[in-house]
Scaffold this motif. Structure first.
Motif, PDB file in Angstrom:
ATOM      1  N   LYS A 172       4.130  -0.352  -8.606  1.00  0.00           N
ATOM      2  CA  LYS A 172       3.781   0.475  -9.772  1.00  0.00           C
ATOM      3  C   LYS A 172       3.951  -0.341 -11.048  1.00  0.00           C
ATOM      4  O   LYS A 172       3.166  -0.211 -11.984  1.00  0.00           O
ATOM      5  CB  LYS A 172       4.668   1.716  -9.827  1.00  0.00           C
ATOM      6  CG  LYS A 172       4.495   2.636  -8.650  1.00  0.00           C
ATOM      7  CD  LYS A 172       3.454   3.647  -8.917  1.00  0.00           C
ATOM      8  CE  LYS A 172       3.392   4.595  -7.723  1.00  0.00           C
ATOM      9  NZ  LYS A 172       2.735   5.796  -7.982  1.00  0.00           N
ATOM     10  N   ARG A 197       1.276   4.396  -3.103  1.00  0.00           N
ATOM     11  CA  ARG A 197       1.149   5.840  -2.864  1.00  0.00           C
ATOM     12  C   ARG A 197       2.400   6.630  -3.249  1.00  0.00           C
ATOM     13  O   ARG A 197       2.334   7.829  -3.442  1.00  0.00           O
ATOM     14  CB  ARG A 197       0.839   6.077  -1.392  1.00  0.00           C
ATOM     15  CG  ARG A 197      -0.527   5.581  -0.991  1.00  0.00           C
ATOM     16  CD  ARG A 197      -0.836   5.908   0.462  1.00  0.00           C
ATOM     17  NE  ARG A 197      -1.986   5.169   0.900  1.00  0.00           N
ATOM     18  CZ  ARG A 197      -1.964   4.206   1.815  1.00  0.00           C
ATOM     19  NH1 ARG A 197      -0.845   3.882   2.409  1.00  0.00           N
ATOM     20  NH2 ARG A 197      -3.064   3.580   2.151  1.00  0.00           N
ATOM     21  N   GLU A 198       3.554   5.960  -3.332  1.00  0.00           N
ATOM     22  CA  GLU A 198       4.804   6.645  -3.651  1.00  0.00           C
ATOM     23  C   GLU A 198       4.800   7.140  -5.095  1.00  0.00           C
ATOM     24  O   GLU A 198       4.134   6.576  -5.958  1.00  0.00           O
ATOM     25  CB  GLU A 198       6.004   5.696  -3.478  1.00  0.00           C
ATOM     26  CG  GLU A 198       6.328   5.379  -2.060  1.00  0.00           C
ATOM     27  CD  GLU A 198       7.506   4.418  -1.950  1.00  0.00           C
ATOM     28  OE1 GLU A 198       8.102   4.060  -2.986  1.00  0.00           O
ATOM     29  OE2 GLU A 198       7.809   4.008  -0.822  1.00  0.00           O
ATOM     30  N   LYS A 199       5.575   8.182  -5.339  1.00  0.00           N
ATOM     31  CA  LYS A 199       5.695   8.715  -6.695  1.00  0.00           C
ATOM     32  C   LYS A 199       6.762   7.981  -7.498  1.00  0.00           C
ATOM     33  O   LYS A 199       6.695   7.908  -8.710  1.00  0.00           O
ATOM     34  CB  LYS A 199       6.025  10.207  -6.650  1.00  0.00           C
ATOM     35  CG  LYS A 199       4.884  11.033  -6.104  1.00  0.00           C
ATOM     36  CD  LYS A 199       5.197  12.498  -6.145  1.00  0.00           C
ATOM     37  CE  LYS A 199       3.999  13.280  -5.595  1.00  0.00           C
ATOM     38  NZ  LYS A 199       4.197  14.706  -5.679  1.00  0.00           N
ATOM     39  N   ARG A 225       0.835  -1.216   0.000  1.00  0.00           N
ATOM     40  CA  ARG A 225       0.000   0.000   0.000  1.00  0.00           C
ATOM     41  C   ARG A 225       0.865   1.259   0.000  1.00  0.00           C
ATOM     42  O   ARG A 225       0.565   2.223  -0.701  1.00  0.00           O
ATOM     43  CB  ARG A 225      -0.929  -0.008   1.205  1.00  0.00           C
ATOM     44  CG  ARG A 225      -2.089  -0.945   1.045  1.00  0.00           C
ATOM     45  CD  ARG A 225      -3.131  -0.775   2.138  1.00  0.00           C
ATOM     46  NE  ARG A 225      -4.227  -1.686   1.915  1.00  0.00           N
ATOM     47  CZ  ARG A 225      -4.303  -2.908   2.423  1.00  0.00           C
ATOM     48  NH1 ARG A 225      -3.343  -3.355   3.203  1.00  0.00           N
ATOM     49  NH2 ARG A 225      -5.331  -3.679   2.158  1.00  0.00           N
ATOM     50  N   ASP A 226       1.938   1.242   0.787  1.00  0.00           N
ATOM     51  CA  ASP A 226       2.850   2.391   0.807  1.00  0.00           C
ATOM     52  C   ASP A 226       3.483   2.611  -0.560  1.00  0.00           C
ATOM     53  O   ASP A 226       3.621   3.748  -1.010  1.00  0.00           O
ATOM     54  CB  ASP A 226       3.945   2.194   1.861  1.00  0.00           C
ATOM     55  CG  ASP A 226       3.405   2.246   3.296  1.00  0.00           C
ATOM     56  OD1 ASP A 226       2.271   2.717   3.496  1.00  0.00           O
ATOM     57  OD2 ASP A 226       4.148   1.805   4.196  1.00  0.00           O
TER      58      ASP A 226
END
Length: 75
Positions: A55, A47-49, A43-44
């Motif tokens: 991803k 949310r990261e770019k 989950r973290d």
């Protein structure tokens, strides 16, 4: 090569599960890259770019097992 990602409940079990999967993969998939992460870490990462394994699963994935769980998790 084959990339295998396993998402598990407990962060404390990731290293143990990763070692187990690597032993199996070495028998059948010599060029496998195994990664085990916890649900919280997954989950973290979402949310990261920055580009990361989660991803990549969104953009380029073939789910061989647990597709229903994966899509439920991503929702």
């Amino acid at each position: 090569d084959v990339d295998v990602l396993m998402i598990i409940d407990q962060r404390t079990e990731t290293e143990q599960q990763e070692r187990f999967l690597k032993r199996i993969a070495d028998l059948y998939l010599p060029k496998a890259h195994i990664q085990v992460i916890s649900q919280k870490d997954a989950r973290d990462m979402i949310r990261e770019k920055n580009l990361n394994v989660m991803k990549e699963t969104v953009d380029k994935h073939i789910i061989l097992f647990g597709a229903d769980d994966y899509y439920r998790f991503m929702a």
